[in-house]
Scaffold this motif. Structure first.
Motif, PDB file in Angstrom:
ATOM      1  N   PHE A   1      47.626  25.953  67.414  1.00 16.38           N
ATOM      2  CA  PHE A   1      48.550  26.759  66.611  1.00 16.38           C
ATOM      3  C   PHE A   1      48.870  26.072  65.291  1.00 16.38           C
ATOM      4  CE2 PHE A   1      52.909  28.012  65.470  1.00 16.38           C
ATOM      5  CZ  PHE A   1      52.673  29.354  65.267  1.00 16.38           C
ATOM      6  N   GLN A   2      48.790  26.841  64.204  1.00 15.03           N
ATOM      7  CA  GLN A   2      49.167  26.310  62.891  1.00 15.03           C
ATOM      8  C   GLN A   2      50.574  26.781  62.576  1.00 15.03           C
ATOM      9  OE1 GLN A   2      47.135  24.491  60.876  1.00 15.03           O
ATOM     10  NE2 GLN A   2      45.366  24.594  62.219  1.00 15.03           N
ATOM     11  N   PRO A   3      51.571  25.881  62.554  1.00 17.62           N
ATOM     12  CA  PRO A   3      52.951  26.323  62.365  1.00 17.62           C
ATOM     13  C   PRO A   3      53.122  27.112  61.069  1.00 17.62           C
ATOM     14  CG  PRO A   3      52.819  23.940  62.606  1.00 17.62           C
ATOM     15  CD  PRO A   3      51.429  24.455  62.708  1.00 17.62           C
ATOM     16  N   PHE A   4      53.737  28.273  61.207  1.00 16.87           N
ATOM     17  CA  PHE A   4      53.920  29.173  60.077  1.00 16.87           C
ATOM     18  C   PHE A   4      55.295  28.864  59.490  1.00 16.87           C
ATOM     19  CE2 PHE A   4      54.672  33.728  58.661  1.00 16.87           C
ATOM     20  CZ  PHE A   4      53.935  33.566  57.516  1.00 16.87           C
ATOM     21  N   SER A   5      55.375  27.754  58.728  1.00 17.24           N
ATOM     22  CA  SER A   5      56.687  27.181  58.434  1.00 17.24           C
ATOM     23  C   SER A   5      57.560  28.079  57.577  1.00 17.24           C
ATOM     24  CB  SER A   5      56.519  25.821  57.772  1.00 17.24           C
ATOM     25  OG  SER A   5      55.636  25.923  56.691  1.00 17.24           O
ATOM     26  N   PHE A   6      56.990  29.130  57.024  1.00 15.01           N
ATOM     27  CA  PHE A   6      57.812  30.078  56.261  1.00 15.01           C
ATOM     28  C   PHE A   6      58.958  30.618  57.115  1.00 15.01           C
ATOM     29  CE2 PHE A   6      58.600  34.518  55.048  1.00 15.01           C
ATOM     30  CZ  PHE A   6      59.045  34.315  53.769  1.00 15.01           C
ATOM     31  N   MET A   7      58.712  30.779  58.423  1.00  6.53           N
ATOM     32  CA  MET A   7      59.716  31.394  59.272  1.00  6.53           C
ATOM     33  C   MET A   7      60.972  30.544  59.420  1.00  6.53           C
ATOM     34  SD  MET A   7      58.755  34.283  59.907  1.00  6.53           S
ATOM     35  CE  MET A   7      59.338  35.197  61.291  1.00  6.53           C
ATOM     36  N   VAL A   8      60.876  29.227  59.344  1.00 10.24           N
ATOM     37  CA  VAL A   8      62.091  28.419  59.459  1.00 10.24           C
ATOM     38  C   VAL A   8      62.748  28.166  58.103  1.00 10.24           C
ATOM     39  CG1 VAL A   8      61.679  27.328  61.672  1.00 10.24           C
ATOM     40  CG2 VAL A   8      60.669  26.350  59.642  1.00 10.24           C
ATOM     41  N   GLU A   9      62.143  28.685  57.040  1.00 16.40           N
ATOM     42  CA  GLU A   9      62.804  28.597  55.739  1.00 16.40           C
ATOM     43  C   GLU A   9      63.778  29.774  55.606  1.00 16.40           C
ATOM     44  OE1 GLU A   9      61.472  26.589  52.985  1.00 16.40           O
ATOM     45  OE2 GLU A   9      60.022  25.572  54.240  1.00 16.40           O
ATOM     46  N   ALA A  10      64.634  29.695  54.570  1.00 17.67           N
ATOM     47  CA  ALA A  10      65.662  30.730  54.434  1.00 17.67           C
ATOM     48  C   ALA A  10      65.099  32.150  54.288  1.00 17.67           C
ATOM     49  CB  ALA A  10      66.584  30.392  53.263  1.00 17.67           C
ATOM     50  N   PRO A  11      64.098  32.377  53.407  1.00 13.44           N
ATOM     51  CA  PRO A  11      63.621  33.761  53.301  1.00 13.44           C
ATOM     52  C   PRO A  11      63.026  34.283  54.598  1.00 13.44           C
ATOM     53  CG  PRO A  11      62.306  32.293  51.924  1.00 13.44           C
ATOM     54  CD  PRO A  11      63.442  31.492  52.424  1.00 13.44           C
ATOM     55  N   GLY A  12      62.430  33.390  55.383  1.00 17.64           N
ATOM     56  CA  GLY A  12      61.885  33.796  56.672  1.00 17.64           C
ATOM     57  C   GLY A  12      62.954  34.375  57.577  1.00 17.64           C
ATOM     58  N   ALA A  13      64.198  33.861  57.440  1.00 13.79           N
ATOM     59  CA  ALA A  13      65.293  34.363  58.256  1.00 13.79           C
ATOM     60  C   ALA A  13      65.529  35.834  57.969  1.00 13.79           C
ATOM     61  CB  ALA A  13      66.565  33.571  57.978  1.00 13.79           C
ATOM     62  N   PHE A  14      65.488  36.192  56.693  1.00 13.85           N
ATOM     63  CA  PHE A  14      65.740  37.588  56.336  1.00 13.85           C
ATOM     64  C   PHE A  14      64.630  38.484  56.877  1.00 13.85           C
ATOM     65  CE2 PHE A  14      68.456  35.463  53.337  1.00 13.85           C
ATOM     66  CZ  PHE A  14      69.537  36.319  53.255  1.00 13.85           C
ATOM     67  N   ILE A  15      63.381  38.016  56.723  1.00 15.10           N
ATOM     68  CA  ILE A  15      62.283  38.849  57.184  1.00 15.10           C
ATOM     69  C   ILE A  15      62.312  38.985  58.701  1.00 15.10           C
ATOM     70  CG2 ILE A  15      59.775  38.932  57.365  1.00 15.10           C
ATOM     71  CD1 ILE A  15      59.585  38.100  54.538  1.00 15.10           C
ATOM     72  N   ALA A  16      62.584  37.865  59.393  1.00 16.26           N
ATOM     73  CA  ALA A  16      62.653  37.927  60.852  1.00 16.26           C
ATOM     74  C   ALA A  16      63.774  38.858  61.287  1.00 16.26           C
ATOM     75  CB  ALA A  16      62.867  36.528  61.431  1.00 16.26           C
ATOM     76  N   LEU A  17      64.922  38.787  60.623  1.00 11.56           N
ATOM     77  CA  LEU A  17      66.043  39.661  60.980  1.00 11.56           C
ATOM     78  C   LEU A  17      65.673  41.121  60.743  1.00 11.56           C
ATOM     79  CD1 LEU A  17      69.074  39.873  61.803  1.00 11.56           C
ATOM     80  CD2 LEU A  17      69.555  40.012  59.382  1.00 11.56           C
ATOM     81  N   GLY A  18      64.998  41.380  59.614  1.00 11.90           N
ATOM     82  CA  GLY A  18      64.591  42.749  59.315  1.00 11.90           C
ATOM     83  C   GLY A  18      63.657  43.298  60.375  1.00 11.90           C
TER      84      GLY A  18
END
Lengths: 198, 331, 201
Positions: free
Chosen positions: C172-189
């Motif tokens: 697995f290649q960690p998709f580090s965008f998700m633990v950054e702040a903008p990733g939070a918004f996208i994950a929540l959406g």
């Protein structure tokens, strides 16, 4: 008018109740919190400095009054005798405010055993390397206390972290301050260490 | 009444939005989305072919994988969301192609698939499909991938194993970390002819420019945006270069390296995320160009084109408030 | 319209689950969900404050004059938040350090003031207790779910009690965008989208 009085009374009672509850809990948890901070913030730094000490420096500590302040000194026992102390100072002028530094000093030879950054608000990846990059703080090891610590840009011997001169300067400042405090309090420290032997 | 509205909202593709009105001006070219997509792909071809010539098989496979997965994600989302199937309009294929053109030829397969997912699903479909996206899907996908996998976009290491007939260092990175002295080995003609490291289809300046001019003549993209974008880059780079020629590269280097040209002609001009009035278009392009140089020269990233385009995409609805006052008034 | 006690408890778990249905209290939801452990810690602290303040507000609801009710609620909530903060400092210091400023910020979490104003000030003690508990658990579960998605995609691990457990395997290649702040918004959406998809039927 009656309503006004009722409001005042209710709010006063609530505030009093809240205040006393918080005071009670604060006094109950105070010691534990100090211990936790020692364990998780200062502890790792002290242990790194005194890695060859045979005692637990966090347990073996004493306080000395310095003017209005009370400073905690942590004792490191090397080869059977308590010959070093560590204490915390703060260097002004870091990129994110003050930088806390734990400085370990060899009392016999008046030189630095080691230093470690404790609290800071520096930029991760830049100034925060002062805490995580061991090669930076290693430069302070075995330095004599006679000269003030300075980064190379200021004519000293400490190579600043790349991109974080301000942080490096703050750390050096904290170390210099530590040596000042140490020299001022040296008689008391030696006194305490003598008592410690018993 | 309510049911009818719900029905309308569920079928969102363009042709069903009969009663939805946006403000003038409208540019009507008499053509459909499909034609637009295929012409844009045609315009991208020269730059792409040079990429194939330089990087060979791996580049071709990245492009093929990218186009096919982009179409696949579009189809999958259409099916899940129970919308009309829109893969026939070619827009998904175009997104896949443009995305691949920005990647280094050695990009691993999983990164391509993740990237097209972000472009098609997160960048376009979630907002309601073509014409409703707030950001350029390709720029969004590249930006997110750049944040997550910095090492993939380090062209020096990604293309290390290639034996090319030109200097194998990424000019922008050299300029950022080693100063302009390291750029002496590049000459502008070489850069313009694509003899430099970079994305598969992003390096061939001449090809991109030809494609851009073709699109402008056919009326698919607006010359205002592309030209002011390039002018913004040129002016900002010129000022920086004047200020400190040792640290900051000259305007020629900034224009011909990295994603500048592909950004100016193919990304910034994307229709739904760019303004529609003349003055806003000029401001939009110029702001983007200046932002590119700011990010490259004093920002944290080596190439700021995709980030700059996302920023101006954000500005676009605001800029569109600058418009001629309407005649008459509503009582 | 009167609900049974069970319904009062259950509604906070699904029908009105705070971040996803009411879209309330998003600040901690976005900020602390970098790791599952943080999500649980934040959720438990919020639940504690919510339950205590609900009970106290319900107890005092006849005594508090309506003109100063908000001030009184804030005093009550702030007291419990400070208690939670002190207790966390004393017993779970590493977690406290990670959550940082977001523990004191529970005071301004609108779920808590919202429940005090909308529910506890009009209902009995037992009902308010169950309501607070339901909402608190719902909040905790949502934080956990969001944090699990983000941490799993962003790092490939799930952290419980300081121990990261590798879930995704070495490929697995960690998709580090998700633990950054903008990733939070996208994950929540995406999460909201999923909830609507499931809930619409």
């Amino acid at each position: 008018m009656r309503e006004m009085i009722k409001m005042v009374i209710v709010l006063t009672i609530l505030a009093t109740f809240s205040g006393s509850l918080l005071a009670a809990i604060h006094s109950k948890t105070k010691d534990r919190i100090t211990n936790q901070i020692l364990k998780f913030v200062k502890g790792p730094a002290i242990r790194k400095i005194f890695k060859e000490a045979s005692n637990d420096p966090i347990v073996d500590r004493f306080d000395i009054k310095d003017g209005d302040e009370t400073r905690s000194f942590f004792v490191g026992v090397f080869e059977g005798e308590p010959r070093a102390v560590a204490f915390e100072t703060f260097g002004k002028g870091g990129y994110g405010g003050e930088v806390g530094l734990m400085v370990g000093i060899d009392v016999k030879e008046d030189k630095v055993v080691g230093v470690g950054v404790t609290t800071h608000a520096e930029t991760p990846g830049m100034g925060a390397k002062a805490e995580t990059d061991p090669s930076f703080v290693a430069q302070f090891e075995d330095l004599s206390l006679e000269d003030p610590f300075k980064v190379t840009q200021d004519g000293g011997t400490i190579n600043a972290l790349s991109g974080a001169t301000l942080t490096s300067r703050a750390v050096s400042l904290a170390a210099t301050e530590a040596s000042g405090i140490y020299q001022k309090l040296k008689p008391q420290i030696e006194e305490k260490l003598k008592n410690f032997k018993k | 009444m309510l049911e009818k509205r719900d029905l309308l909202e569920q079928q969102t593709p363009l042709e069903q939005k009969k009663l939805i009105v946006s403000h003038a001006p409208f540019y009507h070219s008499g053509r459909r989305v499909t034609e637009r997509s295929y012409h844009t792909m045609l315009a991208a071809l020269p730059a792409l072919l040079l990429g194939f010539y330089h990087y060979g098989m791996p580049a071709i496979s990245v492009v093929c994988l990218s186009i096919s997965t982009a179409i696949f994600w579009e189809l999958a989302f259409n099916l899940v969301a129970k919308r009309t199937i829109t893969i026939g309009d070619g827009n998904a294929a175009l997104l896949g192609l443009l995305f691949a053109m920005l990647l280094p030829a050695t990009t691993p397969w999983w990164a391509v698939i993740t990237g097209t997912f972000i472009a098609v699903v997160v960048g376009k479909q979630i907002f309601g499909g073509i014409g409703s996206n707030a950001f350029n899907p390709v720029a969004l996908a590249i930006a997110i991938m750049m944040v997550s996998y910095k090492e993939l976009f380090d062209f020096d290491t990604a293309l290390l194993n290639y034996d090319l007939e030109f200097a194998t260092i990424y000019p922008l990175k050299a300029a950022k970390y080693f100063g302009t002295a390291s750029l002496d080995s590049f000459n502008l003609v070489d850069l313009f002819l694509g003899r430099q490291l970079g994305g598969i289809g992003a390096t061939f300046g001449l090809g991109l420019m030809l494609g851009g001019i073709y699109l402008m003549l056919r009326g698919f993209i607006r010359w205002e945006i592309s030209l002011t974008f390039l002018a913004g880059v040129y002016l900002a780079a010129f000022v920086f270069n004047l200020f400190d020629p040792v640290r900051f590269a000259g305007p020629g280097i900034h224009l011909l390296t990295g994603y500048t040209l592909i950004g100016a002609f193919f990304l910034a001009t994307e229709d739904s995320s760019s303004p529609v009035n003349i003055i806003p278009m000029l401001v939009y392009g110029a702001a983007g160009g200046i932002m590119v140089v700011l990010i490259r020269n004093i920002g944290a990233y080596v190439d700021g084109v995709v980030l700059a385009i996302l920023v101006i995409n954000l500005l676009s609805p605001l800029l569109d408030k600058i418009r001629p006052e309407a005649l008459g008034k509503v009582m | 319209m009167a609900k049974t006690l069970t319904q009062e408890f259950v509604k906070g778990l699904w029908d009105e689950v705070p971040p996803f249905r009411l879209v309330l209290g998003l600040c901690p939801v976005l900020a602390v969900t970098k790791a599952v452990e943080n999500g649980i810690g934040m959720g438990v602290a919020t639940t504690f404050v919510l339950v205590c303040s609900n009970v106290l507000v319900a107890t005092l609801r006849k005594v508090i004059p309506s003109k100063v009710r908000i001030a009184s609620y804030i005093i009550i909530i702030a007291t419990f938040v400070t208690i939670a903060e002190l207790l966390m400092q004393a017993y779970t210091y590493p977690l406290f350090k990670k959550l940082g400023i977001f523990i004191p910020l529970i005071v301004v979490n609108c779920i808590i003031l919202g429940r005090a104003e909308a529910f506890a000030s009009k209902n009995g003690i037992l009902r308010s207790l169950l309501d607070g508990l339901g909402f608190g658990i719902g909040f905790t579960l949502s934080l956990m779910a969001l944090a699990a998605v983000r941490e799993l995609l962003g790092t490939g691990d799930l952290t419980f009690w300081e121990k990261p457990i590798q879930i995704m395997g070495p490929w697995f290649q960690p998709f580090s965008f998700m633990v950054e702040a903008p990733g939070a918004f996208i994950a929540l959406g995406l999460m909201l989208c999923l909830m609507n998809l499931v809930g619409k039927k």
